[in-house]
Design a protein around this motif. Sequence first.
Motif, PDB file in Angstrom:
ATOM      1  N   VAL A 126       0.839  -1.211   0.000  1.00  0.00           N
ATOM      2  CA  VAL A 126       0.000   0.000   0.000  1.00  0.00           C
ATOM      3  C   VAL A 126       0.871   1.257   0.000  1.00  0.00           C
ATOM      4  N   ILE A 127       1.775   1.389   0.964  1.00  0.00           N
ATOM      5  CA  ILE A 127       2.556   2.642   1.031  1.00  0.00           C
ATOM      6  C   ILE A 127       3.484   2.768  -0.175  1.00  0.00           C
ATOM      7  N   GLU A 128       3.965   1.642  -0.683  1.00  0.00           N
ATOM      8  CA  GLU A 128       4.821   1.698  -1.880  1.00  0.00           C
ATOM      9  C   GLU A 128       4.048   2.248  -3.076  1.00  0.00           C
ATOM     10  N   GLN A 129       2.762   1.937  -3.167  1.00  0.00           N
ATOM     11  CA  GLN A 129       1.962   2.479  -4.277  1.00  0.00           C
ATOM     12  C   GLN A 129       1.769   3.993  -4.112  1.00  0.00           C
ATOM     13  N   PHE A 130       1.621   4.446  -2.873  1.00  0.00           N
ATOM     14  CA  PHE A 130       1.528   5.893  -2.651  1.00  0.00           C
ATOM     15  C   PHE A 130       2.827   6.584  -3.081  1.00  0.00           C
ATOM     16  N   ILE A 131       3.968   5.967  -2.741  1.00  0.00           N
ATOM     17  CA  ILE A 131       5.259   6.564  -3.109  1.00  0.00           C
ATOM     18  C   ILE A 131       5.382   6.630  -4.635  1.00  0.00           C
ATOM     19  N   ARG A 132       4.936   5.560  -5.301  1.00  0.00           N
ATOM     20  CA  ARG A 132       5.103   5.464  -6.759  1.00  0.00           C
ATOM     21  C   ARG A 132       4.128   6.365  -7.517  1.00  0.00           C
ATOM     22  N   TYR A 133       2.890   6.455  -7.062  1.00  0.00           N
ATOM     23  CA  TYR A 133       1.852   7.056  -7.914  1.00  0.00           C
ATOM     24  C   TYR A 133       1.306   8.407  -7.433  1.00  0.00           C
ATOM     25  N   SER A 134       1.695   8.874  -6.250  1.00  0.00           N
ATOM     26  CA  SER A 134       1.072  10.120  -5.758  1.00  0.00           C
ATOM     27  C   SER A 134       1.749  11.371  -6.311  1.00  0.00           C
ATOM     28  N   GLY A 135       3.038  11.248  -6.694  1.00  0.00           N
ATOM     29  CA  GLY A 135       3.769  12.437  -7.146  1.00  0.00           C
ATOM     30  C   GLY A 135       4.106  13.382  -5.997  1.00  0.00           C
ATOM     31  N   ARG A 136       3.961  12.936  -4.766  1.00  0.00           N
ATOM     32  CA  ARG A 136       4.207  13.774  -3.578  1.00  0.00           C
ATOM     33  C   ARG A 136       5.151  13.046  -2.615  1.00  0.00           C
ATOM     34  N   PRO A 137       5.887  13.813  -1.790  1.00  0.00           N
ATOM     35  CA  PRO A 137       6.616  13.153  -0.696  1.00  0.00           C
ATOM     36  C   PRO A 137       5.614  12.424   0.217  1.00  0.00           C
ATOM     37  N   VAL A 138       5.999  11.223   0.624  1.00  0.00           N
ATOM     38  CA  VAL A 138       5.101  10.375   1.421  1.00  0.00           C
ATOM     39  C   VAL A 138       5.817   9.964   2.703  1.00  0.00           C
ATOM     40  N   PHE A 139       5.105  10.040   3.817  1.00  0.00           N
ATOM     41  CA  PHE A 139       5.671   9.488   5.051  1.00  0.00           C
ATOM     42  C   PHE A 139       4.712   8.478   5.666  1.00  0.00           C
ATOM     43  N   SER A 140       5.321   7.533   6.370  1.00  0.00           N
ATOM     44  CA  SER A 140       4.548   6.463   7.009  1.00  0.00           C
ATOM     45  C   SER A 140       3.987   6.935   8.349  1.00  0.00           C
ATOM     46  N   MET A 141       2.721   6.664   8.552  1.00  0.00           N
ATOM     47  CA  MET A 141       2.108   6.903   9.873  1.00  0.00           C
ATOM     48  C   MET A 141       1.820   5.533  10.516  1.00  0.00           C
ATOM     49  N   GLU A 142       2.552   4.553  10.157  1.00  0.00           N
ATOM     50  CA  GLU A 142       2.601   3.139  10.484  1.00  0.00           C
ATOM     51  C   GLU A 142       2.121   2.354   9.285  1.00  0.00           C
ATOM     52  N   ALA A 143       3.059   1.596   8.756  1.00  0.00           N
ATOM     53  CA  ALA A 143       2.772   0.732   7.611  1.00  0.00           C
ATOM     54  C   ALA A 143       2.776  -0.718   8.080  1.00  0.00           C
ATOM     55  N   ALA A 144       2.843  -1.639   7.136  1.00  0.00           N
ATOM     56  CA  ALA A 144       2.707  -3.058   7.487  1.00  0.00           C
ATOM     57  C   ALA A 144       3.861  -3.559   8.354  1.00  0.00           C
ATOM     58  N   THR A 145       5.062  -3.051   8.098  1.00  0.00           N
ATOM     59  CA  THR A 145       6.224  -3.636   8.782  1.00  0.00           C
ATOM     60  C   THR A 145       7.001  -2.649   9.653  1.00  0.00           C
ATOM     61  N   ARG A 146       6.648  -1.381   9.619  1.00  0.00           N
ATOM     62  CA  ARG A 146       7.407  -0.391  10.400  1.00  0.00           C
ATOM     63  C   ARG A 146       6.494   0.727  10.897  1.00  0.00           C
ATOM     64  N   HIS A 147       6.929   1.383  11.978  1.00  0.00           N
ATOM     65  CA  HIS A 147       6.230   2.569  12.500  1.00  0.00           C
ATOM     66  C   HIS A 147       7.306   3.615  12.831  1.00  0.00           C
ATOM     67  N   PRO A 148       7.895   4.223  11.813  1.00  0.00           N
ATOM     68  CA  PRO A 148       9.090   5.051  12.057  1.00  0.00           C
ATOM     69  C   PRO A 148       8.844   6.325  12.856  1.00  0.00           C
ATOM     70  N   LEU A 149       7.668   6.946  12.748  1.00  0.00           N
ATOM     71  CA  LEU A 149       7.424   8.147  13.565  1.00  0.00           C
ATOM     72  C   LEU A 149       7.400   7.781  15.045  1.00  0.00           C
ATOM     73  N   GLN A 150       6.876   6.578  15.356  1.00  0.00           N
ATOM     74  CA  GLN A 150       6.875   6.110  16.740  1.00  0.00           C
ATOM     75  C   GLN A 150       8.309   5.854  17.198  1.00  0.00           C
ATOM     76  N   SER A 151       9.078   5.165  16.381  1.00  0.00           N
ATOM     77  CA  SER A 151      10.454   4.806  16.777  1.00  0.00           C
ATOM     78  C   SER A 151      11.320   6.047  16.944  1.00  0.00           C
ATOM     79  N   PHE A 152      11.117   7.033  16.078  1.00  0.00           N
ATOM     80  CA  PHE A 152      11.879   8.288  16.200  1.00  0.00           C
ATOM     81  C   PHE A 152      11.507   8.964  17.527  1.00  0.00           C
ATOM     82  N   ALA A 153      10.231   8.994  17.867  1.00  0.00           N
ATOM     83  CA  ALA A 153       9.796   9.563  19.152  1.00  0.00           C
ATOM     84  C   ALA A 153      10.390   8.763  20.321  1.00  0.00           C
ATOM     85  N   ASP A 154      10.448   7.444  20.174  1.00  0.00           N
ATOM     86  CA  ASP A 154      11.038   6.594  21.225  1.00  0.00           C
ATOM     87  C   ASP A 154      12.505   6.947  21.429  1.00  0.00           C
ATOM     88  N   LEU A 155      13.213   7.127  20.316  1.00  0.00           N
ATOM     89  CA  LEU A 155      14.645   7.461  20.394  1.00  0.00           C
ATOM     90  C   LEU A 155      14.845   8.825  21.055  1.00  0.00           C
TER      91      LEU A 155
END
Length: 317
Positions: A126-155
Amino acid sequence: MKKFTCAADIGDWRKAVKEALEIKANRFAYSELGRNRTLMMIFFNSSLRTRLSTQKAAMNLGMNVIVLDVNQGAWKLETERGVIMDGDKAEHLLEAIPVMGCYCDLIGVRSFAGLTDKNADYEERVIEQFIRYSGRPVFSMEAATRHPLQSFADLITIEEFKTKERPKVVMTWAPHPRALPQAVPNSFAEWMNMTDYDFVITHPHGYELDPSFTGRAKIEYDQKKAFEGADFIYAKNWSAYTDPNYGKILSTDRAWEVTSDKMALTDNAFFMHCLPVRRNMIVSDDVIESPQSIVIPEAANREISAQTVIKRMLESL
Ligand code: CP
């Protein structure tokens, strides 16, 4: 920054934490950066913290925000190519994504793992299709395998609270009545592995995570032994990753709950959890209510991690 889906996208983690703490000290310093820019937040799954903190972060930067709950009010979306669309899904993601891209400057996406098809989940379709087809910068708000905004906040939170240069951080599996994705523990491991912390993962046999995420972490099957001398206890449930049990619950053993007896084995460790948390399954009332529980400052830092990422994306437009 054109995309933010994994730890590598943040670059030098020390620089990122420094930038985040500067933003935290003066969160309206860049309130003109997002003027006349629009963030679109797209949710395929429920949220409290991500929704509120990311919206607040964008508002701090002066942005307009559109929030779309795909399952409430939008057309039901087909995500797989090649499907004969004769069912209840009226629109395909392949049209919906570029249309969404027309109405905004940045896109945030939340789309959880289905937990039935491991390949589909770990391909992040799903998120890979957004990256490929939206024409916009995309960030994850939790995807299938990662939650990077959470991990960055944890760090950020660990860097704020640590009292030793190289703390011992222990991520522990804990019981839960429902099957949950591996996104949070995968991601936490990925971010911890960027640091030089002493990083330990403890879980029952059968709950091994993808080794490409656990990396250099020490795996300890004895939870009490893992807790000895810990400076941070990071609790999380996850379902099984390894075949043939992918996405299954193998145990709801309450013996894995984080309790004050176990916290007494640590070096007065801080307790962390990404929330929402099931009290008296994952963690006892007394531990989460103790002075060593930092779940609220951890959640507060979600605004800061999101603002750092959105700021970097705005700067790259
Ligand atoms: N931790 C977290 O992502 O919370 P929400 O699911 O409520 O957004």
